[in-house]
Design a protein around this motif. Structure first.
Motif, PDB file in Angstrom:
ATOM      1  N   VAL A  28       0.928  -1.269   0.228  1.00 42.77           N
ATOM      2  CA  VAL A  28      -0.050  -0.151   0.130  1.00 42.77           C
ATOM      3  C   VAL A  28       0.862   1.387  -0.053  1.00 42.77           C
ATOM      4  CG1 VAL A  28      -0.349   0.190   2.477  1.00 42.77           C
ATOM      5  CG2 VAL A  28      -2.036   0.960   0.930  1.00 42.77           C
ATOM      6  N   ALA A  29       1.992   1.137   0.689  1.00 43.64           N
ATOM      7  CA  ALA A  29       2.978   2.549   0.440  1.00 43.64           C
ATOM      8  C   ALA A  29       3.239   3.133  -1.031  1.00 43.64           C
ATOM      9  CB  ALA A  29       4.216   2.124   1.440  1.00 43.64           C
ATOM     10  N   ALA A  30       3.173   2.025  -1.921  1.00 42.88           N
ATOM     11  CA  ALA A  30       3.289   2.290  -3.278  1.00 42.88           C
ATOM     12  C   ALA A  30       2.449   3.346  -3.635  1.00 42.88           C
ATOM     13  CB  ALA A  30       3.398   1.312  -4.155  1.00 42.88           C
ATOM     14  N   LEU A  31       1.219   3.536  -3.282  1.00 45.81           N
ATOM     15  CA  LEU A  31       0.114   4.541  -3.504  1.00 45.81           C
ATOM     16  C   LEU A  31       0.685   5.839  -3.178  1.00 45.81           C
ATOM     17  CD1 LEU A  31      -3.242   2.559  -2.183  1.00 45.81           C
ATOM     18  CD2 LEU A  31      -2.340   3.257  -4.607  1.00 45.81           C
ATOM     19  N   ALA A  32       1.465   5.909  -2.475  1.00 45.79           N
ATOM     20  CA  ALA A  32       1.946   7.323  -1.926  1.00 45.79           C
ATOM     21  C   ALA A  32       2.813   8.109  -3.071  1.00 45.79           C
ATOM     22  CB  ALA A  32       2.954   7.388  -0.831  1.00 45.79           C
ATOM     23  N   SER A  33       3.001   7.352  -4.260  1.00 48.02           N
ATOM     24  CA  SER A  33       3.809   7.828  -5.515  1.00 48.02           C
ATOM     25  C   SER A  33       2.632   8.535  -6.300  1.00 48.02           C
ATOM     26  CB  SER A  33       4.618   6.801  -6.249  1.00 48.02           C
ATOM     27  OG  SER A  33       3.510   5.741  -6.724  1.00 48.02           O
ATOM     28  N   ARG A  34       1.346   8.316  -5.954  1.00 45.27           N
ATOM     29  CA  ARG A  34       0.373   9.153  -6.972  1.00 45.27           C
ATOM     30  C   ARG A  34       0.203  10.439  -6.431  1.00 45.27           C
ATOM     31  NH1 ARG A  34      -3.437   3.833  -8.306  1.00 45.27           N
ATOM     32  NH2 ARG A  34      -1.587   2.484  -9.278  1.00 45.27           N
ATOM     33  N   PRO A  35      -0.153  11.291  -7.010  1.00 40.17           N
ATOM     34  CA  PRO A  35      -0.564  12.846  -6.881  1.00 40.17           C
ATOM     35  C   PRO A  35      -1.386  12.855  -5.629  1.00 40.17           C
ATOM     36  CG  PRO A  35      -0.552  12.613  -9.171  1.00 40.17           C
ATOM     37  CD  PRO A  35      -0.275  11.328  -8.672  1.00 40.17           C
ATOM     38  N   ARG A  36      -2.668  12.053  -5.708  1.00 37.91           N
ATOM     39  CA  ARG A  36      -3.768  12.319  -4.761  1.00 37.91           C
ATOM     40  C   ARG A  36      -3.273  12.057  -3.323  1.00 37.91           C
ATOM     41  NH1 ARG A  36      -8.863  13.110  -3.977  1.00 37.91           N
ATOM     42  NH2 ARG A  36      -9.669  12.103  -2.230  1.00 37.91           N
ATOM     43  N   PHE A  37      -2.367  10.871  -3.282  1.00 40.18           N
ATOM     44  CA  PHE A  37      -1.756  10.484  -1.848  1.00 40.18           C
ATOM     45  C   PHE A  37      -0.303  10.794  -1.737  1.00 40.18           C
ATOM     46  CE2 PHE A  37      -4.320   6.826  -3.779  1.00 40.18           C
ATOM     47  CZ  PHE A  37      -5.624   7.262  -3.312  1.00 40.18           C
ATOM     48  N   ALA A  38       0.331  11.937  -2.179  1.00 38.53           N
ATOM     49  CA  ALA A  38       1.679  12.354  -2.254  1.00 38.53           C
ATOM     50  C   ALA A  38       1.772  12.892  -0.974  1.00 38.53           C
ATOM     51  CB  ALA A  38       2.052  13.267  -3.306  1.00 38.53           C
ATOM     52  N   ASP A  39       1.077  13.237  -0.126  1.00 38.19           N
ATOM     53  CA  ASP A  39       1.492  13.761   1.353  1.00 38.19           C
ATOM     54  C   ASP A  39       1.432  12.553   2.342  1.00 38.19           C
ATOM     55  OD1 ASP A  39       1.461  16.268   0.514  1.00 38.19           O
ATOM     56  OD2 ASP A  39      -0.687  16.670   1.066  1.00 38.19           O
ATOM     57  N   VAL A  42     -10.642  -0.423  -5.496  1.00 39.26           N
ATOM     58  CA  VAL A  42     -11.217   0.837  -5.576  1.00 39.26           C
ATOM     59  C   VAL A  42     -10.353   2.021  -5.885  1.00 39.26           C
ATOM     60  CG1 VAL A  42     -12.677   2.637  -4.169  1.00 39.26           C
ATOM     61  CG2 VAL A  42     -13.056   0.030  -4.360  1.00 39.26           C
ATOM     62  N   ASP A  43      -9.288   2.033  -5.242  1.00 40.38           N
ATOM     63  CA  ASP A  43      -8.220   3.039  -5.453  1.00 40.38           C
ATOM     64  C   ASP A  43      -7.687   2.917  -6.746  1.00 40.38           C
ATOM     65  OD1 ASP A  43      -8.067   4.035  -2.675  1.00 40.38           O
ATOM     66  OD2 ASP A  43      -6.914   2.489  -2.049  1.00 40.38           O
ATOM     67  N   GLU A  44      -7.531   1.829  -7.154  1.00 32.56           N
ATOM     68  CA  GLU A  44      -7.004   1.764  -8.594  1.00 32.56           C
ATOM     69  C   GLU A  44      -7.897   2.279  -9.410  1.00 32.56           C
ATOM     70  OE1 GLU A  44      -3.704   1.378 -10.775  1.00 32.56           O
ATOM     71  OE2 GLU A  44      -3.840   0.324  -8.722  1.00 32.56           O
ATOM     72  N   GLN A  45      -9.160   2.108  -9.473  1.00 32.90           N
ATOM     73  CA  GLN A  45     -10.096   2.625 -10.330  1.00 32.90           C
ATOM     74  C   GLN A  45     -10.112   3.945 -10.178  1.00 32.90           C
ATOM     75  OE1 GLN A  45     -13.994   1.167  -9.619  1.00 32.90           O
ATOM     76  NE2 GLN A  45     -15.050   2.166 -11.455  1.00 32.90           N
ATOM     77  N   GLN A  46      -9.966   4.500  -9.173  1.00 32.15           N
ATOM     78  CA  GLN A  46     -10.071   5.956  -8.877  1.00 32.15           C
ATOM     79  C   GLN A  46      -8.660   6.715  -9.364  1.00 32.15           C
ATOM     80  OE1 GLN A  46     -11.217   6.520  -4.893  1.00 32.15           O
ATOM     81  NE2 GLN A  46     -13.297   5.971  -5.344  1.00 32.15           N
ATOM     82  N   THR A  47      -7.499   6.249  -9.106  1.00 24.59           N
ATOM     83  CA  THR A  47      -6.355   6.923  -9.417  1.00 24.59           C
ATOM     84  C   THR A  47      -5.330   6.303 -10.416  1.00 24.59           C
ATOM     85  OG1 THR A  47      -5.366   5.827  -7.297  1.00 24.59           O
ATOM     86  CG2 THR A  47      -6.586   7.814  -6.740  1.00 24.59           C
ATOM     87  N   GLY A  48      -5.536   5.230 -10.611  1.00 26.59           N
ATOM     88  CA  GLY A  48      -4.691   4.263 -11.692  1.00 26.59           C
ATOM     89  C   GLY A  48      -4.577   4.894 -13.029  1.00 26.59           C
ATOM     90  N   ASP A  49      -3.582   4.550 -13.912  1.00 26.17           N
ATOM     91  CA  ASP A  49      -3.843   4.993 -15.357  1.00 26.17           C
ATOM     92  C   ASP A  49      -5.058   4.096 -16.004  1.00 26.17           C
ATOM     93  OD1 ASP A  49      -3.266   2.370 -16.622  1.00 26.17           O
ATOM     94  OD2 ASP A  49      -1.269   2.484 -15.561  1.00 26.17           O
ATOM     95  N   PRO A  50      -5.459   4.905 -17.252  1.00 29.98           N
ATOM     96  CA  PRO A  50      -6.594   4.399 -17.655  1.00 29.98           C
ATOM     97  C   PRO A  50      -6.735   2.971 -18.045  1.00 29.98           C
ATOM     98  CG  PRO A  50      -5.847   6.280 -18.856  1.00 29.98           C
ATOM     99  CD  PRO A  50      -4.915   5.743 -17.923  1.00 29.98           C
ATOM    100  N   VAL A  51      -5.755   2.098 -18.131  1.00 27.95           N
ATOM    101  CA  VAL A  51      -5.793   0.767 -18.575  1.00 27.95           C
ATOM    102  C   VAL A  51      -6.155   0.081 -17.079  1.00 27.95           C
ATOM    103  CG1 VAL A  51      -4.591  -1.398 -19.049  1.00 27.95           C
ATOM    104  CG2 VAL A  51      -4.427   0.671 -20.741  1.00 27.95           C
ATOM    105  N   ALA A  52      -5.268   0.335 -16.033  1.00 31.06           N
ATOM    106  CA  ALA A  52      -5.288  -0.076 -14.750  1.00 31.06           C
ATOM    107  C   ALA A  52      -6.554   0.166 -14.017  1.00 31.06           C
ATOM    108  CB  ALA A  52      -4.077   0.465 -13.910  1.00 31.06           C
ATOM    109  N   ALA A  53      -7.266   1.321 -14.337  1.00 30.87           N
ATOM    110  CA  ALA A  53      -8.448   1.742 -13.763  1.00 30.87           C
ATOM    111  C   ALA A  53      -9.774   0.932 -14.615  1.00 30.87           C
ATOM    112  CB  ALA A  53      -8.870   3.251 -14.091  1.00 30.87           C
ATOM    113  N   GLU A  54      -9.515   0.749 -15.569  1.00 33.48           N
ATOM    114  CA  GLU A  54     -10.706  -0.109 -16.548  1.00 33.48           C
ATOM    115  C   GLU A  54     -10.465  -1.754 -15.964  1.00 33.48           C
ATOM    116  OE1 GLU A  54     -13.439  -1.291 -19.122  1.00 33.48           O
ATOM    117  OE2 GLU A  54     -13.158   0.437 -17.952  1.00 33.48           O
ATOM    118  N   GLU A  55      -9.557  -2.228 -15.714  1.00 34.11           N
ATOM    119  CA  GLU A  55      -9.268  -3.536 -15.312  1.00 34.11           C
ATOM    120  C   GLU A  55      -9.789  -3.725 -13.823  1.00 34.11           C
ATOM    121  OE1 GLU A  55      -5.340  -5.090 -15.511  1.00 34.11           O
ATOM    122  OE2 GLU A  55      -5.398  -5.346 -17.433  1.00 34.11           O
TER     123      GLU A  55
END
Length: 611
Positions: A17-28, A390-403
């Motif tokens: 889950v710490a890898a999510l911190a690399s995404r803009p929404r969770f950058a803090d 749910v996080d992937e659908q909301q913040t992932g790239d288009p392919v990952a979000a669709e999957e």
């Protein structure tokens, strides 16, 4: 090992889950901030919820004609939850949120569900209500209603079912008519008058907060004044208990929403469950009959709005069921370690003068404990995996979000139903471990069972989940979701097969996955829905066991990979639970799928009078 150790392992080793911190929404955020949230919630749950779980069961809500009374402990616990900021945990900073990932938010809520699921329900309902409004509400509705709910000033409900309709939402008869000329110009949204009755409304009446925001499904009549049959005419309305102005200030007027009665439940007693009458005239408002409600979104799109939040709501139900099972598991594990009774089988136990041993030494007690562990820890992994989607659908790239979207479509019925059935079985086994003591109120395990029994019913009963899975989810979009899930399972099978300890389980999962595919095709071979869906529940059970077999295979693989830095007993426990599930539980799959594959008509053809 504590539940927290397993939670940390699943979040950080399995899901990363710490890898999510690399995404803009969770950058803090970072692992440190995620751990801090878990620490805080664990402490609040331990101090404000757990000590009063039995109290909330014994002193259940009661109505004396004027108001509903709840124990002071419930008020204190919900206030502590509000002050933690968890109501808006996943929301944007500009609405007071923390922008936490969904998976971290749900992991944090584990502690409250485990400590007192019924005391925590008020906040969970409110968060879901407000989150829906943030997606489908107008800017003013978000500002007035959602923000006040996230702040804990008001709490919220969902009002779907009706006494005569139950789960059949197409048969609801609550109606909403425009509130006079200019109704569409109210700043809070097009204003309607609602009349009807709603049943099974959790949190429908209380005085924890100064207002309650009801989200109500109702039908707008057609030009002829008649209700449109089916679901097409269903719209969604905000109906506050107390009326407010366009700035969110209470006007002092009570809306025409009246408590008709409290439902007295088997469990989950700490949450009020109500029958509400809308527009019966007990609280006439502004000189007219009918409760005032504000349309959310477009007319006729009420179910689409409501079901937007159902994925997360159903994951939340599954998580609640999981944690009730986990609470029973930990209670029975502690009891088994302390309770002495009997002697070992074999020569060593034949001496009656030898001291009795702790019952955890007996093989059958170990079986019951290991079954609970496999159900509860497997279910916890599944729920966190779905929340991560749910996080992937909301913040992932288009392919990952669709999957992620496709995977959630297929997995959500399992995420809701599987823990509801099998973590309830875990609670039953916990009672069995304690024997006669488990059947008394001197120990908590009987309450956990009673509380958990609700989860097979609400947010879509068990049979409905089966029909949704077999009748819609595995077929939708030409089976793309099922194909994607199968591909992920096959990747896990290939990775696990490289480990000698897991090769047997990988092969078993591969066979089960193939069987599900054959059974799915066979169920629909003649294209007759009545035949295919007659055995939708066995299909749901088999499919769920295949999913959990996959989860356990992958969790065991990750535990093996990290064994050098994990406690040996921790790894041994994960491997034993995976082994138990594959050897004791996976064989059930063939029997369930046999009736699906053959399109068995035993239940379909049974004449009602034969019963």
């Amino acid at each position: 090992m504590t539940m927290r150790a397993t939670l940390d392992f699943l979040l950080h080793d399995w899901i990363d889950v710490a890898a999510l911190a690399s995404r803009p929404r969770f950058a803090d955020h970072s692992r440190e901030t995620f751990d801090s949230v878990l620490d805080t919630c664990e402490r609040i749950a331990r101090e404000k919820f757990a000590p009063y779980n039995r109290l909330s069961d014994i002193e259940e809500p009661h109505f004396e004609g004027e108001r509903v009374h709840l124990p002071q402990a419930t008020h204190d616990a919900t206030r502590a939850y509000v002050e933690s900021g968890m109501l808006a945990a996943a929301q944007d900073y500009d609405v007071g949120g923390m922008q936490l990932p969904c998976v971290v938010e749900m992991a944090a809520n584990c502690f409250f569900s485990m400590s007192s699921v019924s005391m925590g329900a008020y906040a969970m309902l409110t968060s879901g209500n407000a989150s829906l409004l943030m997606v489908h509400g107008s800017p003013r509705q978000k500002e007035v209603f959602a923000r006040n709910e996230f702040a804990g000033r008001w709490f919220g409900t969902m009002c779907l079912s009706e006494p005569q309709a139950g789960s059949s939402l197409s048969d609801i008869v609550t109606r909403a008519v425009p509130d006079g000329e200019g109704f569409e110009n109210d700043p809070l949204g097009p204003r309607y008058r609602l009349k009807g009755n709603k049943m099974w409304i959790s949190g429908g009446e209380h005085e924890i907060t100064e207002n309650i925001v009801h989200l109500v499904l109702a039908k707008i009549p057609g030009p002829d004044g008649k209700l449109i049959p089916g679901v097409k005419g269903i719209s969604l309305f905000i109906v506050p208990k107390r009326l407010v102005d366009a700035d969110g200030n209470l006007t002092g007027e009570r809306n025409d929403v009246a408590l008709a009665g409290l439902n007295h439940k088997c469990g989950y007693r700490g949450t009020t469950n109500t029958l509400l009458n809308f527009g019966e005239g007990r609280f006439p408002v502004r000189g007219s009959a009918g409760a005032i409600g504000y349309l959310v979104g477009e007319p006729g799109r009420g179910l689409a709005c409501m079901f937007h939040m159902m994925n997360e709501a159903r994951i939340g139900v599954g998580l609640g069921a999981t944690m009730l099972g986990y609470a029973g598991y930990q209670a029975s594990l502690e009891y088994a370690r302390q309770r002495t009774q009997g002697r070992p089988v074999g020569p060593a136990g034949k001496d009656p003068s030898s001291p009795p041993v702790p019952i955890i030494e007996h093989a059958d007690v170990k079986r019951m404990l290991l079954a609970q562990k496999s159900y509860c820890e497997g279910a916890l992994a599944l729920e966190l995996y779905c929340a991560r989607l749910v996080d992937e659908q909301q913040t992932g790239d288009p392919v990952a979000a669709e999957e992620a979207r496709l995977l959630l479509e297929v997995l959500t019925p399992i995420a809701k139903s599987w823990p509801s059935e099998w973590c309830l079985e875990a609670n039953s086994l916990a009672i069995q471990v304690l024997g006669g003591y488990g059947y008394t109120r001197d120990f908590p395990v009987e309450q956990y069972w009673r509380d958990n029994r609700l989860n097979m019913i609400h947010e879509g009963a068990h049979g409905i989940q089966g029909m949704d899975l077999l009748g819609r989810k595995v077929l939708m979009e030409e089976g793309r979701g099922l194909q994607l899930l199968a591909a992920r399972m096959q990747a896990s099978i290939a990775a696990a097969a490289a480990h000698a300890e897991l090769a047997e389980h990988a092969q078993a999962l591969s066979r089960a996955l193939d069987h599900v595919g054959r059974a799915t095709r066979a169920a629909w071979a003649n294209g007759q829905p009545a035949e295919a869906l007659a055995n939708a529940t066995p299909y749901l059970q088999a499919f769920g066991h295949v999913v959990l077999g996959w989860v356990w295979l992958d969790v065991a693989r990750v535990a093996l990979a990290a064994r050098d830095r994990l406690a040996p007993s921790f790894v041994a426990g994960k491997l034993a639970a995976a082994r138990y599930f594959h050897r004791y539980e996976m064989p059930r799959i063939a029997a369930w799928l046999a009736v699906v594959e053959s399109r068995d008509r035993t239940c379909l053809d049974l004449a009602p009078e034969a019963l």
